[in-house]
Design a protein around this motif. Structure first.
Motif, PDB file in Angstrom:
ATOM      1  N   ARG A 338      53.549 -23.108 -40.167  1.00 46.91           N
ATOM      2  CA  ARG A 338      52.847 -23.782 -39.077  1.00 46.91           C
ATOM      3  C   ARG A 338      53.195 -23.136 -37.735  1.00 46.91           C
ATOM      4  NH1 ARG A 338      51.562 -29.559 -39.447  1.00 46.91           N
ATOM      5  NH2 ARG A 338      51.387 -30.215 -41.608  1.00 46.91           N
ATOM      6  N   LEU A 341      51.444 -19.492 -37.626  1.00 45.33           N
ATOM      7  CA  LEU A 341      50.241 -19.448 -38.456  1.00 45.33           C
ATOM      8  C   LEU A 341      49.392 -18.209 -38.216  1.00 45.33           C
ATOM      9  CD1 LEU A 341      48.552 -20.768 -40.605  1.00 45.33           C
ATOM     10  CD2 LEU A 341      47.403 -22.127 -38.841  1.00 45.33           C
ATOM     11  N   GLU A 380      47.766 -26.114 -43.249  1.00 50.40           N
ATOM     12  CA  GLU A 380      49.006 -26.733 -42.780  1.00 50.40           C
ATOM     13  C   GLU A 380      49.712 -27.534 -43.872  1.00 50.40           C
ATOM     14  OE1 GLU A 380      46.089 -27.144 -41.346  1.00 50.40           O
ATOM     15  OE2 GLU A 380      46.203 -26.290 -39.327  1.00 50.40           O
TER      16      GLU A 380
END
Length: 498
Positions: A338, A341, A380
């Motif tokens: 995350r 990313l 995610e």
């Protein structure tokens, strides 16, 4: 610390980089870097029968992937080489110290056969004695012992060299991790071999010579080496050398079973290379491994290698066993994905290429579209990059089968009305329609038909994706191919609604 810190990671090239060995390397690296010391790689390759062809390369490649560097190694030697034990043995670095111990009477040649030793072990077991080596020259003078050597040699027997253990001595040290430790010499099992019949030094002898000659100041290693430490101290003291400071890190145990990690346990991935191949991030692996048996101050759990280096404190190494928690590793890796990313996206696209969902050429020309597909699909929520294949395969690259539940939704009265209205509305929308345009269209159908909730959304989702659940539908529609969706609806209409 005022002394020069020199620590080593000394893998055997008999296999790939295990999580436990990776932890040893990481903590030695942190210790060296925190105190501006030196981190040395030494290859202990004397067990030639078990060495594998790419063992050394695998170790070093995976350490580099984790972000570690080193000051001395076989590839970048310093002044204390060679950095492979086999090469050190070829140069005769060990033999002078074997000879010195023999000359001092602190070691001797043993010609006992394996059959004789096995028979002694059986007798000890029958007498309920702890297994130990029985010294065969008891009461003989050095001249008489030499005569025995000649007699055995004449019989064609080959000798090992054994260290004469001072049985009444107790070996103590202040362990960096475990505190005060003392082990009586009698607990090591009697006189032990320091040189094999082929002239190769044994591990517990060679490692002492190497550590001394390479000026190793601290030895940080796993708890399973505690039993080796008395033997090694014996050699340091017998040769009049300073003993390095030892620290034995707690065992790593399987968080589910409570048992020590075993390489034979195939229910848990235990090699760094396996996690690399699955698409775990190196920062996440270091983060997770760095918390196995070491605790930072505070409640934070996400740390970079640089952060670990800055705050490293060897006094916070835990005496308690470290639990390998697969779910925690997945969570930590998810956090790092995350965080980075945009940097991970190329890896995710490569996973799609590897799975033959897209060609290498399309991966380059359509990389922006693929990036949007991946983000819309909900990247995610995945734990490692290979999971993206299952995440996007349906409906972005292929459709799943229609289920009875899906057919029921479509063929109900509400379903037929919604499908008809959606087909007309979707056909009229331009390919440049936004997620907001799709949302407004669906709301308009809701208001016109006075149908809402699952009876509204499920027929639309099924008509376009062959799914009942999934990511945000308006966002999905933006990245999905309009011709493909129209074809899907035509097929559904012909099959189920006529």
């Amino acid at each position: 610390m005022t002394e020069e810190i020199r620590v080593r990671y000394a893998p055997s090239p008999t296999g790939h980089l295990h999580i436990g060995n990776a932890r040893t390397a990481i903590f030695n690296w942190l210790f060296a870097r925190h105190y501006n010391g030196k981190f040395i790689i030494r290859i202990e390759d004397t067990d030639t029968a078990r060495n594998i062809a790419d063992g050394e390369k695998s170790q070093l490649d995976n350490l580099a992937w984790l972000g570690l560097d080193w000051d001395e190694s076989p590839a970048n030697p310093g002044e204390y080489g060679p950095y492979r034990q086999s090469e050190r043995n070829e140069q005769g670095l060990y033999q002078p110290f074997i000879d010195e111990l023999l000359a001092k009477g602190l070691a001797y040649k043993s010609y006992k056969t394996t059959e004789t030793i096995a028979a002694e072990r059986e007798a000890q077991q029958a007498a309920k004695q702890a297994p130990h080596y029985v010294y065969e020259y008891e009461g003989l003078t050095s001249e008489e012992r030499e005569a025995k050597y000649a007699e055995f040699e004449a019989q064609g027997l080959k000798a090992v060299v054994r260290f004469r253990v001072p049985e009444e001595k107790v070996y103590t040290w202040n362990d960096i991790v475990k505190g005060h430790i003392e082990i009586g010499a009698k607990e090591v099992g009697g006189d032990w071999v320091i040189q094999k019949t082929d002239g190769m030094p044994t591990y517990n002898f060679a490692v002492v010579v190497d550590d001394h000659l390479m000026k190793i100041s601290h030895v940080l290693r796993g708890d399973d080496h505690v039993s080796n430490t008395p033997k090694q101290i014996m050699i340091f003291e017998a040769l009049g050398w300073d003993v390095p400071k030892f620290g034995h890190m707690a065992l790593i145990i399987n968080g589910e079973t409570g048992k020590k990690l075993s390489k034979r346990d195939e229910n848990l991935l235990q090699f760094v290379e396996q996690y690399h191949e699955l698409g775990y991030q190196p920062q996440a692996m270091v983060n997770f491994i760095g918390l196995l048996g070491w605790s930072p101050k505070g409640e934070d759990e996400i740390f970079s290698l640089e952060s670990f280096k800055q705050m490293f404190d060897e006094t916070r190494l835990s005496k308690a066993n470290a639990k390998f928690d697969q779910k925690k590793l997945e969570w930590i890796n998810n956090q790092w994905m995350r965080r980075d990313l945009d940097q991970v996206i190329p890896q995710l696209i490569q996973e799609l290429v590897n799975a033959n969902l897209v060609s290498a050429a399309d991966a380059e020309t359509k990389k922006d579209w693929l990036a949007e597909v991946i983000k819309v699909a909900g990247v995610e929520g995945i734990s490692y990059t290979r999971e993206v294949v299952a995440l996007v395969r349906q409906p972005f690259f292929e459709l799943g089968d229609m289920t009875d539940e899906m057919v029921d939704y479509l063929t109900s009265d509400d379903g037929r009305k919604v499908f008809s209205a959606w087909e007309s509305a979707y056909t009229a929308l331009p390919e440049s329609a936004t997620a907001e345009d799709y949302m407004n269209t669906i709301r308009s159908i809701q208001n016109t038909l006075d149908i809402k909730g699952r009876n509204l959304w499920n027929p639309i989702r099924i008509a376009t994706t062959h799914e009942i659940q999934g990511p945000n539908l308006p966002e999905m529609l933006v990245v999905m191919d309009k011709k493909t969706i129209l074809s899907t609806m035509t097929d559904i209409k012909a099959t189920y609604l006529n």
